[in-house]
Design a protein around this motif. Structure first.
Motif, short mmCIF file in Angstrom:
data_model
loop_
_atom_site.label_atom_id
_atom_site.label_comp_id
_atom_site.label_asym_id
_atom_site.label_seq_id
_atom_site.Cartn_x
_atom_site.Cartn_y
_atom_site.Cartn_z
N HIS A 45 0.84 -1.20 0.00
CA HIS A 45 0.00 0.00 0.00
C HIS A 45 0.87 1.25 0.00
CE1 HIS A 45 -3.85 -2.00 1.21
NE2 HIS A 45 -2.99 -2.93 1.56
N CYS A 46 0.28 2.35 -0.44
CA CYS A 46 0.92 3.65 -0.29
C CYS A 46 1.08 3.94 1.20
CB CYS A 46 0.04 4.72 -0.94
SG CYS A 46 0.63 6.40 -0.66
N ALA A 47 2.30 4.34 1.60
CA ALA A 47 2.56 4.60 3.01
C ALA A 47 1.82 5.84 3.51
CB ALA A 47 4.06 4.77 3.25
N CYS A 48 1.38 6.69 2.58
CA CYS A 48 0.71 7.93 2.97
C CYS A 48 -0.80 7.76 3.09
CB CYS A 48 1.00 9.03 1.96
SG CYS A 48 2.74 9.46 1.87
N CYS A 49 -1.43 7.15 2.09
CA CYS A 49 -2.89 7.12 2.06
C CYS A 49 -3.45 5.71 2.08
CB CYS A 49 -3.41 7.87 0.84
SG CYS A 49 -3.14 6.98 -0.71
N GLN A 50 -2.56 4.70 2.09
CA GLN A 50 -2.96 3.29 2.19
C GLN A 50 -3.69 2.77 0.95
OE1 GLN A 50 -1.55 1.72 4.66
NE2 GLN A 50 -0.85 3.70 5.39
N ARG A 94 4.04 8.04 -9.12
CA ARG A 94 3.43 8.57 -7.90
C ARG A 94 2.13 7.85 -7.61
NH1 ARG A 94 3.82 15.15 -8.03
NH2 ARG A 94 6.01 15.33 -8.62
N CYS A 95 1.73 7.90 -6.36
CA CYS A 95 0.42 7.39 -5.97
C CYS A 95 -0.65 8.24 -6.63
CB CYS A 95 0.29 7.44 -4.45
SG CYS A 95 -1.37 7.07 -3.86
N GLN A 96 -1.57 7.58 -7.34
CA GLN A 96 -2.64 8.31 -8.01
C GLN A 96 -3.52 9.06 -7.02
OE1 GLN A 96 -4.00 9.81 -10.80
NE2 GLN A 96 -3.99 7.86 -11.87
N HIS A 97 -3.69 8.49 -5.87
CA HIS A 97 -4.63 9.04 -4.91
C HIS A 97 -4.08 10.26 -4.17
CE1 HIS A 97 -7.87 9.29 -2.07
NE2 HIS A 97 -7.06 9.07 -1.05
N CYS A 98 -2.87 10.17 -3.64
CA CYS A 98 -2.36 11.25 -2.77
C CYS A 98 -1.12 11.92 -3.34
CB CYS A 98 -2.10 10.74 -1.37
SG CYS A 98 -0.58 9.78 -1.23
N ASP A 99 -0.67 11.50 -4.53
CA ASP A 99 0.45 12.15 -5.19
C ASP A 99 1.79 11.90 -4.51
OD1 ASP A 99 0.83 13.51 -7.58
OD2 ASP A 99 1.23 15.40 -6.54
N ALA A 100 1.86 10.88 -3.68
CA ALA A 100 3.14 10.56 -3.03
C ALA A 100 4.15 10.09 -4.06
CB ALA A 100 2.94 9.47 -1.99
N HIS A 101 5.37 10.57 -3.94
CA HIS A 101 6.45 10.05 -4.78
C HIS A 101 6.74 8.61 -4.36
CE1 HIS A 101 10.26 9.73 -6.91
NE2 HIS A 101 10.82 9.32 -5.79
ZN LIG Z 1 -1.05 7.56 -1.63
#
Ligand SMILES: [Zn+2]
Length: 134
Positions: A45-50, A94-101
């Motif tokens: 999962h994305c570490a920022c938004c899961q 990047r994460c599509q949802h939260c734009d995390a690199h």
């Molecule tokens: Zn994310």
């Protein structure tokens, strides 16, 4: 769909390494990531938004020092951005949802997708398929 958290909120929420990688676009040291040699079945999962990004069956050992995947969990999980930094032509993911690199994607993968997603371990959290805590 975008996450509207401020930079300050991210900084407060994330551990310092994840913050630097995901929000500032830094790269963790090669061979340093906790998930590099993870062989368990489950979701990354994305570490920022899961948001789910990758499934373990796409992971392979590229020898590059970062967790590598040959495809995302679904097409819309990832955003692609041309990256001309450091004098190189690369494609940032990047994460599509939260734009995390997350890392970069290359077209030299050894599997039938010919794609290699080279992703910072710090940008992901792993969840076992059986949903139990590790
Ligand atoms: Zn994310």
């Amino acid at each position: 769909m975008s996450d509207s958290k401020t930079d300050k909120q991210w900084q407060a929420e994330l551990d310092p390494q994840t913050y630097r990688v995901c929000r500032l676009g830094e790269t963790e040291a090669p061979f340093s990531g906790a998930l590099l040699h993870n062989r368990q079945s489950g979701y990354y999962h994305c570490a920022c938004c899961q948001s789910p990004l990758f499934y373990s069956d796409a992971k392979f050992d590229s020898g590059c020092g970062w967790p590598s995947f040959d495809r995302p969990i679904h097409k819309d999980a990832i955003r692609y951005i041309d990256d001309h930094s450091h004098g190189m032509e690369r494609i940032e993911v990047r994460c599509q949802h939260c734009d995390a690199h997350l890392g970069h994607v290359f077209d030299d993968g050894p599997t039938d997708t010919s794609t290699r997603y080279c992703v910072n371990s710090a940008a992901m959290s792993f969840q076992n398929q059986d949903n139990k805590e590790r």
